[in-house]
Design an enzyme around this catalytic site. Structure first.
Site, PDB file in Angstrom:
ATOM      1  CG  ASP A 267       1.628  -9.543  -1.017  1.00 12.29           C
ATOM      2  OD1 ASP A 267       0.732 -10.101  -0.355  1.00 12.29           O
ATOM      3  OD2 ASP A 267       1.423  -8.541  -1.725  1.00 12.29           O
TER       4      ASP A 267
ATOM      5  CB  THR B 214      -6.341   6.667   3.862  1.00 15.82           C
ATOM      6  OG1 THR B 214      -6.281   5.424   4.580  1.00 15.82           O
ATOM      7  CG2 THR B 214      -7.765   6.934   3.425  1.00 15.82           C
TER       8      THR B 214
ATOM      9  CG  ASP C  32       3.135  -6.378   0.457  1.00 18.52           C
ATOM     10  OD1 ASP C  32       3.232  -7.187   1.417  1.00 18.52           O
ATOM     11  OD2 ASP C  32       2.184  -5.598   0.327  1.00 18.52           O
TER      12      ASP C  32
ATOM     13  NE  ARG D 133       1.155   0.754   3.781  1.00 21.16           N
ATOM     14  CZ  ARG D 133       2.134   1.340   3.123  1.00 21.16           C
ATOM     15  NH1 ARG D 133       2.843   2.287   3.697  1.00 21.16           N
ATOM     16  NH2 ARG D 133       2.424   1.001   1.895  1.00 21.16           N
TER      17      ARG D 133
HETATM   18  C1  PRP Z   1       2.922  -3.539   5.874  1.00 25.24           C
HETATM   19  C2  PRP Z   1       4.042  -3.805   6.852  1.00 25.24           C
HETATM   20  C3  PRP Z   1       3.708  -2.869   7.977  1.00 25.24           C
HETATM   21  C4  PRP Z   1       3.129  -1.696   7.254  1.00 25.24           C
HETATM   22  C5  PRP Z   1       4.182  -0.628   7.197  1.00 25.24           C
HETATM   23  O1  PRP Z   1       1.779  -4.185   6.236  1.00 25.24           O
HETATM   24  O2  PRP Z   1       4.119  -5.133   7.246  1.00 25.24           O
HETATM   25  O3  PRP Z   1       2.781  -3.385   8.896  1.00 25.24           O
HETATM   26  O4  PRP Z   1       2.782  -2.120   5.939  1.00 25.24           O
HETATM   27  O5  PRP Z   1       3.673   0.512   6.619  1.00 25.24           O
HETATM   28  P1  PRP Z   1       3.453   1.856   7.429  1.00 25.24           P
HETATM   29  O6  PRP Z   1       4.706   2.101   8.214  1.00 25.24           O
HETATM   30  O7  PRP Z   1       3.241   2.859   6.346  1.00 25.24           O
HETATM   31  O8  PRP Z   1       2.247   1.712   8.304  1.00 25.24           O
HETATM   32  P2  PRP Z   1       0.492  -4.259   5.265  1.00 25.24           P
HETATM   33  O9  PRP Z   1      -0.445  -3.142   5.542  1.00 25.24           O
HETATM   34  O10 PRP Z   1       0.946  -4.412   3.849  1.00 25.24           O
HETATM   35  O11 PRP Z   1      -0.246  -5.558   5.778  1.00 25.24           O
HETATM   36  P3  PRP Z   1       0.258  -7.088   5.745  1.00 25.24           P
HETATM   37  O12 PRP Z   1       1.381  -7.227   6.733  1.00 25.24           O
HETATM   38  O13 PRP Z   1      -0.968  -7.827   6.156  1.00 25.24           O
HETATM   39  O14 PRP Z   1       0.695  -7.420   4.350  1.00 25.24           O
HETATM   40  N1  URA Z   2       4.830  -2.345   3.565  1.00 28.19           N
HETATM   41  C1  URA Z   2       5.619  -3.215   2.916  1.00 28.19           C
HETATM   42  O1  URA Z   2       5.431  -4.428   3.004  1.00 28.19           O
HETATM   43  N2  URA Z   2       6.615  -2.722   2.165  1.00 28.19           N
HETATM   44  C2  URA Z   2       6.847  -1.407   2.057  1.00 28.19           C
HETATM   45  O2  URA Z   2       7.797  -1.023   1.361  1.00 28.19           O
HETATM   46  C3  URA Z   2       6.007  -0.521   2.750  1.00 28.19           C
HETATM   47  C4  URA Z   2       5.003  -1.015   3.501  1.00 28.19           C
END
Ligand code: PRP
Ligand code: URA
Length: 209
Positions: A203, A108, A200, A104
């Protein structure tokens, strides 16, 4: 309109309560994500078709039922979705795995694609897309659109925690895709994090913060 299935099984709810806890270690968090995915997989595959077979036991012939050659694929959304793959593979060892890399954009909140690799026969498979968090729904919706553009017909989404905003977005963009979650939380905060959520997920699985 798609079906939204919220798992109220005590084992899943118990594990989820530990997963949410900010004091839970990276090791335990990773194990719990895998275990919850395994338990959810059991229910999300309930509609797999069966065929009758005769099996010779040491005593007699037993009329049994086996999964009738239906092919499955798991598609984790990187990174956090990776944490759910191992648990599901334990339930469905013959399934193949495709990967969609999305993050994400912090400004944005829109998903940015950086990787996409599917099994060659993905269009012949029933796909379960996995990502622990369904927040705005932008990532799941985009990943599912890539699969549909490739010709995939049967898709389900499995997340551990969903927000109402993400469910609404999915039902608007992909009314044909059933959604499985262990919990439906209250809302998103100003950073589009799920409240109360678990923070997160990426993380916490990989220990990057
Ligand atoms: C997180 C999560 C989803 C997304 C959800 O990923 O694992 O993929 O956010 O959010 P959304 O429904 O608003 O799209 P992130 O972008 O943090 O990436 P990561 O898994 O690499 O940490
Ligand atoms: N992605 C995450 O990992 N946690 C949230 O709460 C939203 C998006």
């Amino acid at each position: 309109m798609s079906k939204v299935c919220v798992f109220d099984h005590p084992l899943i709810q118990h594990k989820l309560s530990i997963l949410r806890d900010e004091r839970t270690s990276v090791k335990e968090f990773r194990e719990l994500v895998s275990e919850i995915a395994m338990l959810m997989c059991y229910e999300a595959t309930r509609d797999l078709p069966l065929e009758e077979v005769d099996v010779q036991t040491p005593v007699a012939v037993a009329r049994c039922r086996r999964i009738s050659g239906k092919k499955m694929a798991i598609v984790p959304i990187l990174r956090a979705g990776l944490g759910m793959v191992d648990g599901m593979m334990r339930m469905v060892p013959s399934c193949k795995v495709g990967h969609v890399g999305l993050f994400r954009d912090p400004e944005t909140k829109e998903p940015v694609k950086y990787y996409y690799k599917m099994p060659a026969d993905i269009t012949e498979r029933d796909v379960i897309v996995v990502d622990p968090m369904l927040a705005t729904g932008g990532s799941a919706s985009a990943a599912i659109q890539f699969l549909k553009d490739d010709g995939v017909k049967h898709i389900k989404l499995m997340s551990i925690i969903g927000a109402p905003e993400g469910v609404a977005r999915m039902q608007k963009d992909h009314p044909d895709v059933d959604i499985f979650v262990a919990a439906l939380d209250d809302h998103l905060n100003e950073n589009a994090y799920i409240v109360p959520g678990l923070g997160d997920a990426g993380d916490r699985i990989f220990g990057t913060k």
